[in-house]
Motif scaffolding. Structure first.
Motif, PDB file in Angstrom:
ATOM      1  N   GLN A   4      46.682 -27.513 -36.537  1.00 40.83           N
ATOM      2  CA  GLN A   4      45.838 -28.420 -34.916  1.00 40.83           C
ATOM      3  C   GLN A   4      44.803 -27.193 -34.562  1.00 40.83           C
ATOM      4  O   GLN A   4      45.286 -26.054 -34.426  1.00 40.83           O
ATOM      5  N   ALA A   5      43.484 -27.123 -34.152  1.00 37.45           N
ATOM      6  CA  ALA A   5      42.295 -26.551 -34.436  1.00 37.45           C
ATOM      7  C   ALA A   5      40.745 -27.120 -33.445  1.00 37.45           C
ATOM      8  O   ALA A   5      41.267 -28.834 -33.301  1.00 37.45           O
ATOM      9  N   GLY A  33      42.494 -37.347 -33.525  1.00 35.25           N
ATOM     10  CA  GLY A  33      41.871 -35.595 -32.229  1.00 35.25           C
ATOM     11  C   GLY A  33      40.626 -36.268 -32.157  1.00 35.25           C
ATOM     12  O   GLY A  33      40.893 -37.868 -31.692  1.00 35.25           O
ATOM     13  N   TRP A  34      39.460 -36.071 -31.564  1.00 37.19           N
ATOM     14  CA  TRP A  34      38.857 -36.590 -31.344  1.00 37.19           C
ATOM     15  C   TRP A  34      37.443 -35.194 -30.713  1.00 37.19           C
ATOM     16  O   TRP A  34      37.073 -34.623 -31.641  1.00 37.19           O
ATOM     17  N   VAL A  35      36.195 -36.042 -31.034  1.00 31.55           N
ATOM     18  CA  VAL A  35      35.236 -35.259 -31.037  1.00 31.55           C
ATOM     19  C   VAL A  35      33.960 -35.946 -29.002  1.00 31.55           C
ATOM     20  O   VAL A  35      34.469 -36.800 -29.364  1.00 31.55           O
ATOM     21  N   ARG A  36      33.429 -34.643 -29.106  1.00 33.14           N
ATOM     22  CA  ARG A  36      32.452 -34.915 -27.154  1.00 33.14           C
ATOM     23  C   ARG A  36      31.530 -34.141 -27.156  1.00 33.14           C
ATOM     24  O   ARG A  36      31.805 -33.100 -27.921  1.00 33.14           O
ATOM     25  N   LEU A  80      49.511 -28.522 -29.875  1.00 33.85           N
ATOM     26  CA  LEU A  80      50.032 -29.352 -29.125  1.00 33.85           C
ATOM     27  C   LEU A  80      51.273 -30.073 -29.098  1.00 33.85           C
ATOM     28  O   LEU A  80      51.619 -29.693 -29.945  1.00 33.85           O
ATOM     29  N   ASP A  81      51.377 -30.501 -27.987  1.00 42.68           N
ATOM     30  CA  ASP A  81      53.084 -31.146 -27.812  1.00 42.68           C
ATOM     31  C   ASP A  81      53.137 -32.528 -27.929  1.00 42.68           C
ATOM     32  O   ASP A  81      54.497 -32.676 -28.733  1.00 42.68           O
ATOM     33  N   VAL A  82      52.241 -32.749 -27.809  1.00 40.42           N
ATOM     34  CA  VAL A  82      51.923 -33.858 -27.922  1.00 40.42           C
ATOM     35  C   VAL A  82      50.224 -34.044 -28.691  1.00 40.42           C
ATOM     36  O   VAL A  82      49.923 -33.685 -28.557  1.00 40.42           O
ATOM     37  N   LEU A  83      50.795 -35.500 -29.748  1.00 44.98           N
ATOM     38  CA  LEU A  83      49.721 -35.229 -30.816  1.00 44.98           C
ATOM     39  C   LEU A  83      48.838 -35.930 -31.096  1.00 44.98           C
ATOM     40  O   LEU A  83      49.246 -37.662 -30.778  1.00 44.98           O
TER      41      LEU A  83
END
Length: 93
Positions: A4-5, A33-36, A80-83
């Protein structure tokens, strides 16, 4: 265990299709994941996946899409605990 990064990409990265390109690239690599966009002009992304895929994504982010001009990619490991599920765009922060 997935790697995770959190990435913060700076340069000419807004208004050049960087977020859409990130989503397409991440999904192709099987990442979640996500992007913003960020209000400071950077693009921020959370990427989660297998080590090789995360490494490939980081290398791709250093290049970016054709119209981008990437100055720097700051990489911060996260735990993260929740992916996240899937890869999506978040509102500007």
């Amino acid at each position: 265990m997935a790697l995770q990064a959190r990435l913060v990409i700076t340069g000419r990265v807004q208004g050049v299709g960087y977020r859409d390109w990130t989503i397409t690239t991440a999904r192709r690599l099987g990442l979640t994941g996500w992007v913003r966009n960020r209000t400071d002009g950077a693009v921020e992304a959370l990427i989660v996946g297998e080590d090789a895929a995360v490494g490939e994504m980081i290398a791709a982010c250093r290049r970016g899409p054709a119209l981008a001009s990437v100055d720097n990619v700051d990489i911060e490991p996260v735990d993260l605990d929740v992916l996240p599920e899937g890869f999506r765009q978040l509102p500007t922060a």
